[in-house]
Every structure is written in structure tokens, then in C-alpha cells.
Design a protein around this motif. Structure first.
Motif, PDB file in Angstrom:
ATOM      1  N   GLN A 110     -25.238  23.598 -31.278  1.00  0.00           N
ATOM      2  CA  GLN A 110     -24.340  22.542 -30.823  1.00  0.00           C
ATOM      3  C   GLN A 110     -23.239  22.246 -31.840  1.00  0.00           C
ATOM      4  O   GLN A 110     -22.833  21.091 -32.011  1.00  0.00           O
ATOM      5  CB  GLN A 110     -25.115  21.276 -30.447  1.00  0.00           C
ATOM      6  N   GLY A 111     -22.760  23.310 -32.496  1.00  0.00           N
ATOM      7  CA  GLY A 111     -21.650  23.146 -33.424  1.00  0.00           C
ATOM      8  C   GLY A 111     -20.950  24.477 -33.609  1.00  0.00           C
ATOM      9  O   GLY A 111     -21.237  25.428 -32.887  1.00  0.00           O
ATOM     10  N   ARG A 112     -20.033  24.553 -34.565  1.00  0.00           N
ATOM     11  CA  ARG A 112     -19.267  25.773 -34.792  1.00  0.00           C
ATOM     12  C   ARG A 112     -19.817  26.539 -35.985  1.00  0.00           C
ATOM     13  O   ARG A 112     -19.801  26.054 -37.118  1.00  0.00           O
ATOM     14  CB  ARG A 112     -17.794  25.460 -35.024  1.00  0.00           C
ATOM     15  N   GLY A 113     -20.243  27.795 -35.741  1.00  0.00           N
ATOM     16  CA  GLY A 113     -20.745  28.632 -36.818  1.00  0.00           C
ATOM     17  C   GLY A 113     -19.658  29.045 -37.790  1.00  0.00           C
ATOM     18  O   GLY A 113     -19.894  29.151 -38.993  1.00  0.00           O
ATOM     19  N   ASP A 114     -18.436  29.273 -37.281  1.00  0.00           N
ATOM     20  CA  ASP A 114     -17.375  29.729 -38.192  1.00  0.00           C
ATOM     21  C   ASP A 114     -17.092  28.671 -39.254  1.00  0.00           C
ATOM     22  O   ASP A 114     -16.893  28.987 -40.425  1.00  0.00           O
ATOM     23  CB  ASP A 114     -16.110  30.125 -37.434  1.00  0.00           C
ATOM     24  N   ASP A 115     -17.096  27.401 -38.853  1.00  0.00           N
ATOM     25  CA  ASP A 115     -16.895  26.328 -39.830  1.00  0.00           C
ATOM     26  C   ASP A 115     -18.081  26.230 -40.781  1.00  0.00           C
ATOM     27  O   ASP A 115     -17.913  26.128 -42.002  1.00  0.00           O
ATOM     28  CB  ASP A 115     -16.709  24.980 -39.112  1.00  0.00           C
TER      29      ASP A 115
END
Lengths: 269, 269, 269
Positions: free
Chosen positions: A250-255
Motif C-alpha cells: 500500500q505504498g510506493r516501492g521506488d520511493d
């Protein structure tokens, strides 16, 4: 059926749709027009993740940093599919997934001529002369895709506008450097959830599934599903593409992993 | 007709389209693939603003933060519509708008079998085994939507892949706290113009239409149309959804009111 | 065929699609829903770059900063095309490209009535009463486009809901100031590659093609194709729209030249 893929965003694909609808009543299906701009490598990856799910079709692909140069326009027949695009390698990785053997044709110049279509006879310049120098999607590739569709995927080479060729640009997905318990990968693509998709085949980390791995030196759980870690926590998983993916539930892996397209990443376990 | 809604962005919906076009010649219509990522509540709101305008159809909805867990895949029949998606409540608010009574079916495992389609007989794993752990839109929901369409909205339960159930996750739009001359609201959605749409029914502010209201303590005109205030000035209005909306004429209301999705807002008058 | 153009982003176009699909089995083709928000001038430009490539069609266009005011809804017949949209001038530039002569009709109020459609007889309020004050795309323009399509582009004025009129808002693309060896331009549009498209006709710089030009005082090569300069270097070219364009090979021209939509730019040579 004609599918459309490009890095055009909006509204340029609309001109391609119009040009094709002048010549054919085929169903038009958008694959994506949000491929990373002028990025042949990542576009080629996304084609491998989408086109193999389609029934036999003509696939129009325009990611074309060399527009206006003398690079050729090509059509590739792979099994029951035909792919139309620039000769810069973007078509080749998915072509190899669609068929073990394939044929390549070059789009060649012809006189203006009468073309029989579903909508009657039209005078079709082929390729358009003069085509623009900056929008071959509209002026060369879309007319070619419509023409392949009308002529038939089995038999478009009966049209003298398509000539067989053995010369074409190739492109392969870069191989990761895999050692006994370490791999150096490239980020092939970042999807709209922020999942960073690497070029490491998923089976490489099969043995550590359920335990931990080091990503650029930082310990990270390896799990089958995003929801196997708490919301907001990062993980390594194997995505629907069967590649190793850096993600956050439920979030961004790249960040979370501080990685971007084309970055190098080291995994050790 | 099959409509498609998701939080996938691009290009994952293309794989769902391909999978369905293998099984059906149905018209495919995109509702949106830009629902806020993994936000079940706001996606449910947008479904209420779009699906009720459609003729009878199969509606594929994939907003699925629990992908890969043991949450079920369900099909809901509501009047002449069938909705296919994850059992996380996202379908329920629009289902209640489409029909007073509705039936819920669970997608259940079956052996691989022959399926008769418009395109001939195909061997269809059902659901696919192994499905990916991260892309049930492609591997479970899209095949289920195609299968409901081919079987018919009236009679898909004749297919043993769908079993009636009384157990499903529900979801309701949160109620605002409304007092005599005050309301505490939640921002349900922010549209692409920047209009911040609250959960306050429009009739609550009917009596102050044309005069002023306090939004988080700051005086704001209440008007029927954006253009009733000068360009760049903020207003409170009742949008096409019949909810109270914080807007700016020819500008972004979310910026002008300094509010974001899920924020709480206090109105007094 | 009905094409759809708007500045709506997502998901509002889905409600327009549903409304039309209630009344017609026409093919629906998206032109763009990413026109710059409430920017009539740039939207009009993009229509000139897309609609002329289509076969005869009904073109629904909703860029409508005056929604909810008493501006009219109009239909324009231009050659074999019909364009439906708000009377704010957005339709006129492309209408002039489609036909030398054209007819304008106003959408007028009528009683609720029975309408025969492909899907049977339906009671159609016309225009809807009450329409929302904020979403005439759904409540007025989409129903009007479907109705023009069903009545026929040749003969929709037989429907008393459309009345000929000689009064309508006009709009023209602003002229650049062109002198002997200098031009002051406006940036009409910035595309998704970052190309900044000016209102200077391409033939103005024909004589300096292959040499250099000053853009806001800074020397820049003028070339036929992006790839004629090294990757990352800026250039002036003539785009597929036949206008002068500020670009960067494999990069963003708007950033490199530090220009935005509607900015003024001076070229000297």
C-alpha cells in the motif's frame, strides 16, 4: 483488431485513430500511450507484459526517438500476430515471446494508388509523401497498420508496399549479473503503483522466499504477496511478470528503496 | 458490454482487455483506471457517479489492496447489471444505487474445462492455477467478467464457477456530523479540476444558497454555479453528485481551501 | 461514430459514455480528456490537430468554463461532420478547417418525449430538467451528441430540439507579429513530450532551415528533425502541425527554453 501502444500521452494518439478509421472498421484497443517517453527498452518490456494476452491482432507500436531519420518502418509477423513499428528493436522482445520463428518486412515507397477498404475505394499515398518529419505515427505507422489489417495478417506481403527483409535492429532485455548468493540488477520499469521491476528472474530468489534479503545493504523481507507485510512496509516479491520486484505494501516501492528507472540494484542473501 | 474500472493507471489494464478479448467480442468501455491507488472508499464513490449512467452491463472493478490474500472474488447481480470484483466492499455502494435487492456470488475453484465462446472452444483454467499473487485483475477478475458476460447476466449462476453466498464485505459512505447550523464533513474525493467533494448532501445548505457560509472559519459564498463568483475566487456549491463541494471558479478548490482527500472540514452558517 | 474531447481528466468522461450508450450503439472514440483545464484556446488548437483526420463523425467537445451560465449549447454541421459543444468558440477553428461553409444550430428546450433508439423507445427529457449546474457534459452535451448521431448528421435539424441560428461565439487563433527577420509568437500548446508549439507558420523560417536562429536572444539551430541535433540539445523545428516548435532532442523543449503555455517568445534571424 488493432492495438495501439505509444509514448505519446495525449492527444496525438487521436490522430492515429482517425487515420486508421478512415481505412478500416477494425476494433481499436489501446494498450498504453504512457510508455516512458522515447525509452525503447522499457517500452519493449511493457509490450512483453501486455501483447501476449491478446487474441490474433495487428499491434501498432510507436516509440520512435529516431523519427525523421532514415530508420525504416517495419512489420513483423509472429504466429497469428502482426506488429508494426519503427526499426529500433522495440518490437523484438515481445516478438520472441509470441513466436519462435518470425518474418520481418520493410515498408517501402510506392506510387499513390487506389485502395479498396470497408469504406470504399480511396486514393492512398503510400507512405505519405511528404510525411511530416516529426509524426510518423500518424503519417507512416498508422496507415501501415490499417493496411496490414485490411490485407490480412496471413497475406499482407501480397501488397507491394511490404518487402521481406533480413536486416533489422534487435534488442534484448539486459541480463542481470547473478552469482551464488548475490545479484546485480537493473530497474527495467516502474509501474504506476511505484513497484520497481528488475531484470532478475523470480526463481533466483525462490530459496529465500519467506525469509530476508539485503537490497543495497538493507534487510528486506521476501514475500509472495504485498499484504504479507504491514501496510507501509517494504518487501521484495515476484510480480505478475515473474521478475523480482521492489515494492511497498500500500505504498510506493521506488520511493521506499530510493530507486528509479534504469538504476542498478544489488541483492545479496 | 463490459465496463472496466481500476486503480491500475497504465499499462496493466491492457492485459485485462486482452484476456477478455480472448473470450468475448463484447464492447469494452473504460470507466477509469485512475481511481486513487488502493483507496477502496473513494473508488466506491466514483463508481456511484459513473456506473448508474450505463445501460445493462457487466462491470469489472479492480481496486484490490488485499490481492494475494484469501479475500474472495465476487460477482453481484443488481437489477440488469452484474459487477465483478474483490470482496472488499468496493462494489456495495453503487450496487445499492442500482437496485434495492441484489444477489452475491462467490467465484469458486473448478477444474480446467472446455469453454464455448464466440471465438470457438478454449481450455479455460478457472480460476487460473497458478494465478499470480499480485495481479488478480488479469488472472481472476477479467476472466470472471468475460465468463459472466458470455453466460449472460440473467443466468451466469448456471455456471458452477459461481456459487451464491450471503457473506460479503460491506462498505458505506461515512455519514457527516450535521447539527442545526453546522456540519463536519469528510472530503470523499478530489476530481481532476481540484474540486473537493464532501459527504454532505446538497440539501443541507439549500437555505444558505446565495449567501455566505464559514468553511473552517473562513467566509465563503454559496452559489449554484462556478461562474457566479469571479475567476479565481473560491465558493461552496452543490456538484453534479448532489454533494457539497469546495471549488474555485477556473481554479483548484483543494488548493484554495487547503484540503486533501479524507480531510475533515467544518462548515457553519 | 462519436468522438469525445474534453478537459475532464478521469472519471467524468465515463458518465458521458454511459449516457450516450443508453441511446446509441455508435462507436465511441476518445480524442482526449486531457485538454488543459478550462482553456478554450488551446483546446481549439488540439481539435484542429486531431478531428480533421477522422472519417465523417459526430464530435462531442466539452471545454466549458461557463457551465451553468446562460451560454448556449450548439451543434455545428461542417461538411459530413457534426460538432456538439458549448457556444464559447472552442468549435470554430476546427470547423473552418473541416469546411468552408458551415451551419450552426442551437440546442433548445423541449417537452419530455418518446425517443426511438437502437435500444427501443425511451422517455427523454430534452435537455434534462433539471440539469445539474456543473456537469452539462453529462446532462446536456452527451445526450445532444447521441441524438444528433441517431437522427443523422445530414438531417438532425428535423428534430425540433435543434434550431438554426446565426449567432454564435467565434474564436480565432492569435496571429503572431511577423516582421522582416523577426517574429513575436505565443506558445499555443505544450505537448506531452514538452514540445512548445507556437503560432508561427512553419514557412516563416523556411529560409533559415539548416542554420541558426535567436530564440529570446539565445542562438538555436533550426532543423527538420529532432535527431538532427545531439541528444539533449535544443532546436527549433516545424512540427507535424506545420507550426514553429521549440524542442529538445530526447528531452523537453519547454524546460530547455524556459517557456510555458501562453508565454510570448521572440525569434530573430
Amino acid at each position: 483488431m488493432i492495438t495501439l501502444s505509444s509514448d505519446f500521452g495525449s492527444p496525438y494518439p487521436a490522430a492515429m485513430r482517425g487515420v486508421m478509421l478512415q481505412e478500416t472498421d477494425a476494433r481499436l484497443v489501446d494498450v498504453s500511450h504512457e510508455f516512458p517517453r522515447q525509452n525503447v527498452q522499457t517500452s519493449a518490456f511493457w509490450l512483453t507484459q501486455t501483447l501476449p494476452y491478446y487474441p490474433p491482432a495487428v499491434h501498432l507500436v510507436v516509440v520512435d526517438p529516431g523519427v525523421g531519420t532514415d530508420r525504416d518502418a517495419i512489420v513483423v509477423r509472429a504466429d497469428e500476430h502482426a506488429l508494426v513499428g519503427p526499426d529500433n528493436g522495440v518490437l523484438l522482445p515481445v516478438v520472441r515471446e509470441l513466436a519462435q520463428e518470425f518474418e520481418v518486412f520493410e515498408v517501402v515507397e510506392q506510387e499513390v494508388e487506389d485502395l479498396e477498404t470497408d469504406n470504399g475505394t480511396r486514393q492512398v499515398p503510400w507512405p505519405p509523401d511528404p510525411a511530416s518529419s516529426t509524426f510518423h505515427g500518424r503519417d507512416v505507422f498508422a496507415p501501415a497498420a490499417a493496411r496490414v489489417h485490411e490485407a490480412g495478417i496471413d497475406s499482407f506481403e501480397d501488397d507491394p508496399g511490404f518487402e521481406p527483409t533480413d536486416e533489422y535492429e534487435d534488442l534484448t532485455v539486459p541480463d542481470p549479473a547473478i552469482e551464488d548468493k548475490a545479484a546485480t540488477a537493473t530497474v527495467l520499469a516502474v509501474d504506476d503503483f511505484g513497484n520497481a521491476i528488475t531484470n532478475i528472474p523470480g526463481d533466483v530468489i525462490e530459496d529465500v522466499m519467506g525469509s530476508d534479503i539485503e537490497v543495497n545493504g538493507s534487510t528486506t523481507p521476501v514475500r509472495h504477496t504485498y499484504a504479507a507485510v504491514p501496510s507501509g512496509q517494504r518487501l521484495v516479491t515476484v510480480g505478475s511478470h515473474d521478475n523480482v520486484e521492489l515494492a511497498t505494501n500500500q505504498g510506493r516501492g521506488d520511493d521506499a528503496f530510493d530507486v528509479s528507472l534504469r538504476d542498478s540494484v544489488t541483492l545479496t542473501w
